[in-house]
Write an enzyme that holds these catalytic residues in place. Structure first.
Site, PDB file in Angstrom:
ATOM      1  CE  LYS A 107      -9.161  13.638  32.350  1.00 29.81           C
ATOM      2  NZ  LYS A 107      -8.046  14.497  32.602  1.00 29.81           N
ATOM      3  CB  SER A 182      -5.951  13.811  29.972  1.00 32.09           C
ATOM      4  OG  SER A 182      -6.252  14.336  30.896  1.00 32.09           O
ATOM      5  CB  SER A 206      -5.506  17.162  30.193  1.00 32.42           C
ATOM      6  OG  SER A 206      -4.597  16.582  30.217  1.00 32.42           O
TER       7      SER A 206
END
Length: 497
Positions: A107, A182, A206
Protein backbone atom coordinates in the site's frame (compact mmCIF):
# COMPACT_ATOMS: atom_id res chain seq x y z
CA UNK A 1 13.60 10.88 5.28
CA UNK A 2 10.00 12.03 5.20
CA UNK A 3 7.61 9.76 7.07
CA UNK A 4 4.58 9.47 4.84
CA UNK A 5 1.86 8.03 7.06
CA UNK A 6 -0.35 10.56 8.74
CA UNK A 7 -1.28 7.82 11.19
CA UNK A 8 2.31 7.52 12.35
CA UNK A 9 2.31 11.25 12.74
CA UNK A 10 -0.52 10.85 15.19
CA UNK A 11 1.28 8.35 16.51
CA UNK A 12 -3.13 -17.62 -9.39
CA UNK A 13 -0.65 -19.49 -10.51
CA UNK A 14 -1.87 -19.58 -14.14
CA UNK A 15 0.35 -17.79 -16.66
CA UNK A 16 -2.54 -17.12 -19.07
CA UNK A 17 -5.15 -14.67 -17.87
CA UNK A 18 -8.74 -14.31 -18.99
CA UNK A 19 -10.98 -11.43 -17.96
CA UNK A 20 -14.37 -12.48 -16.70
CA UNK A 21 -15.66 -9.29 -18.24
CA UNK A 22 -13.88 -7.16 -20.81
CA UNK A 23 -16.42 -4.37 -20.48
CA UNK A 24 -17.89 -2.90 -17.32
CA UNK A 25 -20.80 -4.85 -15.87
CA UNK A 26 -23.29 -3.82 -13.31
CA UNK A 27 -23.54 -5.77 -10.10
CA UNK A 28 -26.96 -7.04 -11.08
CA UNK A 29 -25.56 -9.07 -13.97
CA UNK A 30 -23.58 -11.17 -11.51
CA UNK A 31 -26.36 -11.57 -8.99
CA UNK A 32 -28.24 -14.22 -10.95
CA UNK A 33 -25.26 -16.60 -10.98
CA UNK A 34 -25.15 -19.02 -8.02
CA UNK A 35 -22.20 -18.75 -5.66
CA UNK A 36 -19.37 -21.14 -6.46
CA UNK A 37 -18.25 -23.41 -3.65
CA UNK A 38 -15.10 -25.06 -5.03
CA UNK A 39 -11.98 -22.85 -4.84
CA UNK A 40 -10.11 -22.66 -8.14
CA UNK A 41 -7.42 -20.11 -7.32
CA UNK A 42 -4.24 -20.83 -5.39
CA UNK A 43 -3.77 -18.75 -2.26
CA UNK A 44 -0.39 -17.51 -1.07
CA UNK A 45 0.27 -20.51 1.17
CA UNK A 46 -0.34 -22.91 -1.73
CA UNK A 47 1.74 -20.78 -4.09
CA UNK A 48 4.66 -20.71 -1.67
CA UNK A 49 4.43 -24.49 -1.21
CA UNK A 50 4.53 -25.02 -4.97
CA UNK A 51 7.61 -22.83 -5.29
CA UNK A 52 9.35 -24.60 -2.40
CA UNK A 53 8.57 -28.01 -3.94
CA UNK A 54 9.99 -27.00 -7.32
CA UNK A 55 6.61 -27.33 -9.04
CA UNK A 56 6.89 -23.71 -10.16
CA UNK A 57 9.31 -20.83 -9.64
CA UNK A 58 9.13 -17.41 -8.12
CA UNK A 59 9.82 -15.85 -11.50
CA UNK A 60 6.98 -17.82 -13.12
CA UNK A 61 4.59 -16.66 -10.42
CA UNK A 62 5.72 -13.04 -10.72
CA UNK A 63 5.33 -13.10 -14.50
CA UNK A 64 1.84 -14.60 -14.18
CA UNK A 65 0.86 -11.92 -11.68
CA UNK A 66 2.21 -9.17 -13.94
CA UNK A 67 0.10 -10.55 -16.78
CA UNK A 68 -2.97 -10.57 -14.54
CA UNK A 69 -2.27 -7.02 -13.38
CA UNK A 70 -1.97 -5.75 -16.95
CA UNK A 71 -5.23 -7.47 -17.87
CA UNK A 72 -7.42 -5.86 -15.19
CA UNK A 73 -5.61 -2.61 -14.38
CA UNK A 74 -7.21 -0.57 -17.19
CA UNK A 75 -10.59 -1.21 -15.55
CA UNK A 76 -9.68 -1.33 -11.86
CA UNK A 77 -6.92 1.32 -11.60
CA UNK A 78 -5.58 -0.09 -8.35
CA UNK A 79 -1.83 0.33 -8.97
CA UNK A 80 -0.08 3.63 -8.29
CA UNK A 81 3.49 2.60 -9.11
CA UNK A 82 4.54 -0.50 -11.04
CA UNK A 83 7.88 -2.01 -10.00
CA UNK A 84 7.72 -4.99 -12.34
CA UNK A 85 11.41 -4.98 -13.31
CA UNK A 86 12.49 -4.84 -9.67
CA UNK A 87 10.07 -7.69 -8.95
CA UNK A 88 11.59 -9.79 -11.74
CA UNK A 89 15.05 -9.14 -10.38
CA UNK A 90 13.98 -10.05 -6.84
CA UNK A 91 12.25 -13.22 -8.04
CA UNK A 92 15.36 -14.34 -9.88
CA UNK A 93 17.47 -14.01 -6.72
CA UNK A 94 17.71 -16.06 -3.55
CA UNK A 95 14.49 -15.79 -1.55
CA UNK A 96 13.76 -17.34 1.82
CA UNK A 97 10.84 -17.20 4.22
CA UNK A 98 7.30 -18.48 4.58
CA UNK A 99 6.14 -16.75 1.37
CA UNK A 100 9.34 -16.99 -0.66
CA UNK A 101 8.58 -15.91 -4.22
CA UNK A 102 4.91 -15.02 -3.75
CA UNK A 103 3.95 -11.74 -5.53
CA UNK A 104 1.96 -9.01 -3.82
CA UNK A 105 1.56 -5.22 -3.55
CA UNK A 106 2.49 -2.71 -0.85
CA UNK A 107 0.00 0.00 0.00
CA UNK A 108 1.29 3.45 -0.95
CA UNK A 109 1.44 4.63 2.65
CA UNK A 110 4.63 2.85 3.72
CA UNK A 111 8.15 2.66 2.31
CA UNK A 112 9.40 -0.28 0.23
CA UNK A 113 13.04 0.28 -0.62
CA UNK A 114 13.53 1.36 -4.23
CA UNK A 115 9.87 2.25 -4.85
CA UNK A 116 8.07 5.61 -4.71
CA UNK A 117 6.02 6.50 -1.64
CA UNK A 118 3.51 9.24 -2.40
CA UNK A 119 0.71 8.48 0.10
CA UNK A 120 -1.81 9.31 -2.62
CA UNK A 121 -0.63 12.93 -2.70
CA UNK A 122 0.36 15.10 -5.65
CA UNK A 123 2.63 17.04 -3.29
CA UNK A 124 4.83 14.00 -2.70
CA UNK A 125 5.58 13.24 -6.35
CA UNK A 126 9.22 12.24 -6.68
CA UNK A 127 9.65 10.82 -3.20
CA UNK A 128 11.60 7.53 -3.34
CA UNK A 129 12.08 5.16 -0.43
CA UNK A 130 15.68 4.39 0.44
CA UNK A 131 14.84 1.95 3.25
CA UNK A 132 11.99 -0.38 4.18
CA UNK A 133 9.33 0.55 6.68
CA UNK A 134 9.67 -1.91 9.62
CA UNK A 135 6.55 -3.77 8.55
CA UNK A 136 7.68 -3.86 4.93
CA UNK A 137 10.97 -5.30 6.17
CA UNK A 138 9.05 -8.17 7.74
CA UNK A 139 7.37 -8.91 4.41
CA UNK A 140 10.66 -8.73 2.55
CA UNK A 141 12.14 -11.11 5.13
CA UNK A 142 9.24 -13.50 4.47
CA UNK A 143 10.29 -13.63 0.79
CA UNK A 144 7.32 -11.67 -0.56
CA UNK A 145 7.97 -10.00 -3.91
CA UNK A 146 6.36 -6.59 -4.36
CA UNK A 147 4.98 -5.78 -7.81
CA UNK A 148 4.43 -2.14 -6.89
CA UNK A 149 2.39 0.19 -4.74
CA UNK A 150 -1.38 -0.09 -4.45
CA UNK A 151 -3.68 2.93 -4.53
CA UNK A 152 -4.78 4.81 -1.43
CA UNK A 153 -6.63 8.08 -0.89
CA UNK A 154 -4.41 10.97 0.14
CA UNK A 155 -2.81 10.01 3.47
CA UNK A 156 -5.46 7.31 3.84
CA UNK A 157 -7.86 9.95 5.14
CA UNK A 158 -11.18 8.82 3.64
CA UNK A 159 -13.25 5.68 3.04
CA UNK A 160 -13.05 5.87 -0.74
CA UNK A 161 -9.98 5.56 -2.97
CA UNK A 162 -10.25 8.47 -5.43
CA UNK A 163 -6.98 10.41 -5.10
CA UNK A 164 -6.53 13.33 -7.47
CA UNK A 165 -2.99 12.08 -8.07
CA UNK A 166 -4.12 8.81 -9.64
CA UNK A 167 -7.87 8.93 -10.25
CA UNK A 168 -10.49 6.63 -8.76
CA UNK A 169 -9.95 2.95 -8.12
CA UNK A 170 -12.96 0.89 -9.24
CA UNK A 171 -14.66 -1.97 -7.46
CA UNK A 172 -14.34 -5.22 -9.51
CA UNK A 173 -17.88 -6.20 -8.48
CA UNK A 174 -19.33 -3.04 -10.06
CA UNK A 175 -17.00 -0.59 -11.75
CA UNK A 176 -19.29 2.32 -10.94
CA UNK A 177 -18.78 1.73 -7.19
CA UNK A 178 -15.95 2.50 -4.79
CA UNK A 179 -13.71 -0.31 -3.49
CA UNK A 180 -13.65 1.36 -0.07
CA UNK A 181 -10.64 2.90 1.58
CA UNK A 182 -8.10 3.50 2.51
CA UNK A 183 -6.73 0.12 1.34
CA UNK A 184 -8.92 0.33 -1.75
CA UNK A 185 -6.27 -0.53 -4.29
CA UNK A 186 -5.14 -3.54 -2.27
CA UNK A 187 -8.65 -4.95 -1.86
CA UNK A 188 -9.58 -4.36 -5.51
CA UNK A 189 -6.44 -6.15 -6.73
CA UNK A 190 -7.08 -9.13 -4.46
CA UNK A 191 -10.77 -9.27 -5.34
CA UNK A 192 -9.87 -9.22 -9.05
CA UNK A 193 -7.49 -12.15 -8.41
CA UNK A 194 -4.36 -10.28 -9.49
CA UNK A 195 -2.64 -11.41 -6.29
CA UNK A 196 -3.73 -13.70 -3.47
CA UNK A 197 -3.08 -11.07 -0.80
CA UNK A 198 -1.89 -7.51 -0.50
CA UNK A 199 -0.59 -5.24 2.25
CA UNK A 200 -3.22 -3.09 3.94
CA UNK A 201 -3.38 -0.81 6.96
CA UNK A 202 -6.20 0.28 9.24
CA UNK A 203 -6.47 3.51 11.24
CA UNK A 204 -10.25 3.86 11.29
CA UNK A 205 -11.49 0.88 9.28
CA UNK A 206 -9.10 0.91 6.32
CA UNK A 207 -8.59 -2.87 6.20
CA UNK A 208 -12.13 -3.89 7.09
CA UNK A 209 -14.04 -1.37 4.94
CA UNK A 210 -12.44 -2.31 1.58
CA UNK A 211 -12.45 -5.99 2.55
CA UNK A 212 -16.20 -5.69 3.03
CA UNK A 213 -16.92 -3.77 -0.17
CA UNK A 214 -14.67 -6.01 -2.29
CA UNK A 215 -15.67 -9.39 -0.86
CA UNK A 216 -12.31 -10.44 0.63
CA UNK A 217 -11.11 -11.23 4.15
CA UNK A 218 -9.50 -8.56 6.30
CA UNK A 219 -8.40 -8.73 9.94
CA UNK A 220 -7.30 -5.63 11.84
CA UNK A 221 -4.74 -6.85 14.38
CA UNK A 222 -4.59 -5.70 17.96
CA UNK A 223 -2.36 -2.74 18.69
CA UNK A 224 1.36 -3.62 18.78
CA UNK A 225 0.92 -7.17 17.46
CA UNK A 226 2.57 -6.24 14.14
CA UNK A 227 5.04 -3.40 13.40
CA UNK A 228 3.59 -0.08 12.37
CA UNK A 229 5.73 3.03 12.82
CA UNK A 230 9.35 3.85 12.35
CA UNK A 231 11.31 4.36 15.59
CA UNK A 232 10.57 7.67 17.26
CA UNK A 233 8.08 9.38 19.50
CA UNK A 234 4.84 7.45 19.89
CA UNK A 235 1.59 9.22 19.04
CA UNK A 236 -0.86 9.99 21.85
CA UNK A 237 -3.04 7.10 20.63
CA UNK A 238 -1.70 4.57 18.13
CA UNK A 239 -4.87 3.96 16.15
CA UNK A 240 -3.24 2.41 13.06
CA UNK A 241 -2.01 -1.09 12.34
CA UNK A 242 -0.54 -2.92 9.35
CA UNK A 243 -1.60 -6.30 8.02
CA UNK A 244 -3.26 -7.51 4.80
CA UNK A 245 -6.37 -8.25 2.81
CA UNK A 246 -6.50 -11.86 1.62
CA UNK A 247 -8.61 -14.40 -0.22
CA UNK A 248 -8.10 -17.12 2.37
CA UNK A 249 -8.08 -16.99 6.15
CA UNK A 250 -4.98 -19.18 6.30
CA UNK A 251 -3.01 -16.61 4.29
CA UNK A 252 -3.97 -13.95 6.82
CA UNK A 253 -2.85 -16.22 9.67
CA UNK A 254 0.46 -17.07 8.01
CA UNK A 255 1.14 -13.43 7.15
CA UNK A 256 0.38 -12.46 10.75
CA UNK A 257 2.88 -15.05 12.01
CA UNK A 258 5.52 -13.84 9.56
CA UNK A 259 5.24 -10.23 10.72
CA UNK A 260 4.35 -10.49 14.42
CA UNK A 261 6.42 -8.62 16.98
CA UNK A 262 8.27 -10.83 19.46
CA UNK A 263 8.48 -8.35 22.35
CA UNK A 264 6.76 -10.38 25.05
CA UNK A 265 3.66 -8.18 25.16
CA UNK A 266 1.53 -10.95 23.66
CA UNK A 267 1.96 -14.70 23.22
CA UNK A 268 3.21 -15.39 19.71
CA UNK A 269 0.49 -16.58 17.35
CA UNK A 270 1.00 -20.28 16.79
CA UNK A 271 -0.98 -22.96 14.97
CA UNK A 272 -4.58 -21.90 14.49
CA UNK A 273 -7.38 -24.40 13.94
CA UNK A 274 -11.10 -23.82 13.34
CA UNK A 275 -12.98 -22.87 16.48
CA UNK A 276 -14.31 -25.74 18.60
CA UNK A 277 -15.82 -23.99 21.62
CA UNK A 278 -19.11 -22.11 21.22
CA UNK A 279 -19.16 -18.34 21.71
CA UNK A 280 -21.48 -15.75 23.20
CA UNK A 281 -21.98 -13.28 20.34
CA UNK A 282 -23.57 -9.89 20.90
CA UNK A 283 -25.42 -8.81 17.77
CA UNK A 284 -25.35 -5.00 17.52
CA UNK A 285 -26.53 -3.86 14.07
CA UNK A 286 -27.25 -0.23 14.94
CA UNK A 287 -24.64 2.37 13.82
CA UNK A 288 -22.82 4.02 16.73
CA UNK A 289 -23.33 7.52 15.35
CA UNK A 290 -27.09 7.24 14.96
CA UNK A 291 -27.09 7.19 11.14
CA UNK A 292 -29.40 4.91 9.18
CA UNK A 293 -28.52 1.33 8.27
CA UNK A 294 -29.50 0.27 4.74
CA UNK A 295 -32.18 -2.40 4.48
CA UNK A 296 -29.99 -4.75 2.43
CA UNK A 297 -27.16 -4.54 4.96
CA UNK A 298 -29.55 -5.19 7.85
CA UNK A 299 -30.95 -8.25 6.04
CA UNK A 300 -27.43 -9.52 5.36
CA UNK A 301 -26.42 -9.16 9.01
CA UNK A 302 -29.54 -10.96 10.21
CA UNK A 303 -28.54 -13.79 7.88
CA UNK A 304 -25.02 -13.90 9.31
CA UNK A 305 -26.39 -13.89 12.86
CA UNK A 306 -28.54 -16.87 11.93
CA UNK A 307 -25.53 -18.64 10.42
CA UNK A 308 -23.77 -18.25 13.76
CA UNK A 309 -26.80 -19.68 15.58
CA UNK A 310 -26.88 -22.61 13.16
CA UNK A 311 -23.23 -23.27 14.05
CA UNK A 312 -24.23 -23.52 17.70
CA UNK A 313 -23.14 -20.13 18.97
CA UNK A 314 -25.33 -18.15 21.35
CA UNK A 315 -26.34 -14.95 19.56
CA UNK A 316 -28.24 -12.27 21.46
CA UNK A 317 -29.33 -8.74 20.65
CA UNK A 318 -26.97 -6.14 22.08
CA UNK A 319 -26.83 -2.36 22.20
CA UNK A 320 -23.29 -1.01 22.49
CA UNK A 321 -23.29 1.13 25.67
CA UNK A 322 -21.51 4.22 24.41
CA UNK A 323 -22.29 7.78 23.41
CA UNK A 324 -21.95 7.31 19.66
CA UNK A 325 -22.17 10.95 18.56
CA UNK A 326 -19.68 12.07 21.22
CA UNK A 327 -17.22 9.34 20.28
CA UNK A 328 -17.56 10.03 16.55
CA UNK A 329 -16.98 13.75 17.03
CA UNK A 330 -13.87 13.08 19.13
CA UNK A 331 -12.49 10.59 16.63
CA UNK A 332 -13.02 12.95 13.69
CA UNK A 333 -11.20 15.75 15.53
CA UNK A 334 -8.24 13.45 16.27
CA UNK A 335 -8.30 12.38 12.61
CA UNK A 336 -8.39 16.03 11.51
CA UNK A 337 -5.36 16.86 13.63
CA UNK A 338 -3.47 14.14 11.76
CA UNK A 339 -4.56 15.64 8.44
CA UNK A 340 -3.14 18.99 9.51
CA UNK A 341 0.21 17.45 10.39
CA UNK A 342 0.27 15.59 7.07
CA UNK A 343 -0.39 18.82 5.17
CA UNK A 344 2.53 20.50 6.90
CA UNK A 345 4.89 17.64 6.03
CA UNK A 346 3.79 17.67 2.40
CA UNK A 347 4.45 21.42 2.28
CA UNK A 348 7.92 20.89 3.72
CA UNK A 349 8.71 18.20 1.14
CA UNK A 350 7.32 20.18 -1.80
CA UNK A 351 8.81 23.47 -0.70
CA UNK A 352 5.45 25.17 -1.13
CA UNK A 353 2.86 26.56 1.26
CA UNK A 354 -0.07 24.39 2.28
CA UNK A 355 -2.78 24.85 -0.34
CA UNK A 356 -4.88 23.14 -3.01
CA UNK A 357 -1.93 22.91 -5.40
CA UNK A 358 -0.28 20.22 -3.28
CA UNK A 359 -2.99 19.03 -0.85
CA UNK A 360 -6.50 17.85 -1.69
CA UNK A 361 -9.60 19.80 -0.62
CA UNK A 362 -10.73 16.99 1.71
CA UNK A 363 -7.39 17.07 3.54
CA UNK A 364 -7.47 20.86 3.70
CA UNK A 365 -11.00 20.75 5.09
CA UNK A 366 -9.97 18.36 7.86
CA UNK A 367 -6.89 20.43 8.63
CA UNK A 368 -9.04 23.56 8.85
CA UNK A 369 -11.37 21.81 11.28
CA UNK A 370 -8.41 20.98 13.50
CA UNK A 371 -7.21 24.59 13.47
CA UNK A 372 -10.65 25.91 14.45
CA UNK A 373 -10.93 23.43 17.33
CA UNK A 374 -7.30 23.26 18.40
CA UNK A 375 -8.18 24.07 22.00
CA UNK A 376 -10.33 20.92 22.20
CA UNK A 377 -7.59 18.52 21.10
CA UNK A 378 -6.01 17.82 24.53
CA UNK A 379 -9.38 16.96 26.08
CA UNK A 380 -10.26 14.85 23.06
CA UNK A 381 -7.07 12.84 23.45
CA UNK A 382 -7.79 12.27 27.15
CA UNK A 383 -11.33 11.10 26.33
CA UNK A 384 -10.15 8.70 23.62
CA UNK A 385 -7.35 7.34 25.81
CA UNK A 386 -9.96 6.35 28.39
CA UNK A 387 -12.08 4.55 25.84
CA UNK A 388 -9.97 1.36 25.76
CA UNK A 389 -11.07 0.37 29.27
CA UNK A 390 -14.70 1.18 28.44
CA UNK A 391 -14.52 -0.93 25.30
CA UNK A 392 -12.95 -3.88 27.17
CA UNK A 393 -15.86 -3.83 29.63
CA UNK A 394 -18.28 -4.67 26.79
CA UNK A 395 -16.88 -8.19 26.84
CA UNK A 396 -17.87 -8.94 30.41
CA UNK A 397 -21.11 -10.28 28.92
CA UNK A 398 -19.87 -11.75 25.63
CA UNK A 399 -16.92 -13.11 23.67
CA UNK A 400 -17.41 -11.30 20.36
CA UNK A 401 -19.49 -8.43 18.97
CA UNK A 402 -21.12 -8.88 15.53
CA UNK A 403 -21.91 -5.72 13.56
CA UNK A 404 -21.93 -4.61 9.94
CA UNK A 405 -18.69 -3.10 8.63
CA UNK A 406 -20.38 -0.23 6.83
CA UNK A 407 -23.84 1.33 6.80
CA UNK A 408 -24.47 0.21 3.23
CA UNK A 409 -22.80 -1.67 0.38
CA UNK A 410 -20.27 0.25 -1.71
CA UNK A 411 -21.49 3.73 -2.69
CA UNK A 412 -21.06 5.21 -6.18
CA UNK A 413 -17.72 6.66 -7.22
CA UNK A 414 -17.84 10.43 -6.81
CA UNK A 415 -20.00 10.49 -3.69
CA UNK A 416 -16.87 10.67 -1.51
CA UNK A 417 -14.56 12.37 -4.00
CA UNK A 418 -11.86 14.42 -2.22
CA UNK A 419 -12.67 17.53 -4.25
CA UNK A 420 -16.41 17.39 -3.55
CA UNK A 421 -18.34 19.67 -1.22
CA UNK A 422 -16.71 19.07 2.18
CA UNK A 423 -19.91 18.93 4.22
CA UNK A 424 -21.67 16.59 1.78
CA UNK A 425 -18.64 14.28 1.61
CA UNK A 426 -18.42 14.25 5.40
CA UNK A 427 -22.11 13.34 5.62
CA UNK A 428 -21.56 10.39 3.25
CA UNK A 429 -18.45 9.23 5.10
CA UNK A 430 -20.14 9.27 8.51
CA UNK A 431 -23.17 7.43 7.10
CA UNK A 432 -20.93 4.81 5.48
CA UNK A 433 -18.21 4.41 8.14
CA UNK A 434 -20.52 3.86 11.08
CA UNK A 435 -18.90 0.97 12.98
CA UNK A 436 -15.15 0.53 12.66
CA UNK A 437 -13.33 3.31 14.55
CA UNK A 438 -13.98 2.18 18.16
CA UNK A 439 -11.74 -0.85 17.64
CA UNK A 440 -8.90 1.39 16.45
CA UNK A 441 -9.10 3.60 19.52
CA UNK A 442 -9.34 0.54 21.79
CA UNK A 443 -6.48 -1.22 19.99
CA UNK A 444 -8.75 -4.24 19.61
CA UNK A 445 -8.81 -7.12 17.15
CA UNK A 446 -11.56 -6.90 14.53
CA UNK A 447 -12.26 -8.52 11.17
CA UNK A 448 -14.45 -8.30 8.10
CA UNK A 449 -15.61 -11.69 6.83
CA UNK A 450 -17.21 -11.92 3.34
CA UNK A 451 -20.33 -13.87 4.21
CA UNK A 452 -23.11 -11.96 2.40
CA UNK A 453 -23.96 -10.24 -0.87
CA UNK A 454 -26.70 -7.74 -1.66
CA UNK A 455 -29.58 -8.64 -4.04
CA UNK A 456 -27.71 -6.73 -6.77
CA UNK A 457 -24.52 -8.72 -6.15
CA UNK A 458 -22.43 -6.32 -4.04
CA UNK A 459 -20.39 -7.85 -1.20
CA UNK A 460 -21.41 -7.08 2.38
CA UNK A 461 -18.85 -7.97 5.02
CA UNK A 462 -19.75 -9.00 8.55
CA UNK A 463 -17.58 -7.51 11.29
CA UNK A 464 -16.64 -9.63 14.29
CA UNK A 465 -14.69 -7.80 16.99
CA UNK A 466 -13.04 -8.89 20.22
CA UNK A 467 -10.88 -7.38 22.91
CA UNK A 468 -7.30 -6.26 22.47
CA UNK A 469 -5.28 -9.45 22.08
CA UNK A 470 -8.16 -11.60 20.78
CA UNK A 471 -6.54 -12.08 17.37
CA UNK A 472 -6.25 -15.87 17.72
CA UNK A 473 -9.90 -16.19 18.74
CA UNK A 474 -11.04 -14.23 15.69
CA UNK A 475 -8.85 -16.29 13.37
CA UNK A 476 -10.34 -19.50 14.81
CA UNK A 477 -13.84 -18.17 14.26
CA UNK A 478 -12.94 -17.03 10.74
CA UNK A 479 -11.73 -20.52 9.82
CA UNK A 480 -15.03 -21.98 11.04
CA UNK A 481 -17.05 -19.42 9.08
CA UNK A 482 -14.94 -19.94 5.95
CA UNK A 483 -15.61 -23.68 6.10
CA UNK A 484 -19.33 -23.13 6.67
CA UNK A 485 -19.77 -20.58 3.89
CA UNK A 486 -16.76 -20.56 1.48
CA UNK A 487 -16.20 -17.43 -0.54
CA UNK A 488 -12.89 -17.70 -2.43
CA UNK A 489 -14.39 -19.14 -5.61
CA UNK A 490 -17.07 -16.48 -5.89
CA UNK A 491 -15.48 -14.06 -8.36
CA UNK A 492 -16.46 -10.56 -9.41
CA UNK A 493 -17.38 -9.63 -13.00
CA UNK A 494 -13.87 -8.23 -13.47
CA UNK A 495 -11.49 -11.04 -12.55
CA UNK A 496 -8.12 -12.20 -13.80
CA UNK A 497 -8.46 -15.79 -12.58
Amino acid sequence: MLKMSRRAMLAGSAATVTLAACAPKTAGEEAAAPAQTVPSYADGVAMAAGIAAGETTALEQVEAAITRARAVEPQVNGIVSETFEMARSDAAGLLTGAFAGVPSFIKDLIDWKGAPTMAGSRGLAGHMATTDNPFAGKWRGAGIVSLGKSATPEAGLISSTEPLSNGPTHNPWDLTRIPGGSSGGAAALVAARVVAFAHASDGGGSIRIPASTCGVFGLKPSRDRLPYSEPGAAPPIQISVNHAVTLSVRDSIALFRAAQTNDGAYPLLGDIQPLTRRLRIGFAPEPIGGTALSAETRTAMEDVAQLCRDLGHTVFDYTIPMDGPKFTDAFILYWAAGAGMFAQQVAAFAGKPVGPEIVEPWTLGLAGMAVKRIGEVPGTITYLQGFEAQYASFFDAMDVILTPVTGSPAVPIGEQAPDGDFDKVMESVLRFVAYTSPMNVAGAASMSVPLAWSPSGLPIGAMFSGKRGDDALLFELALELEAARPWAARKPPVSAA
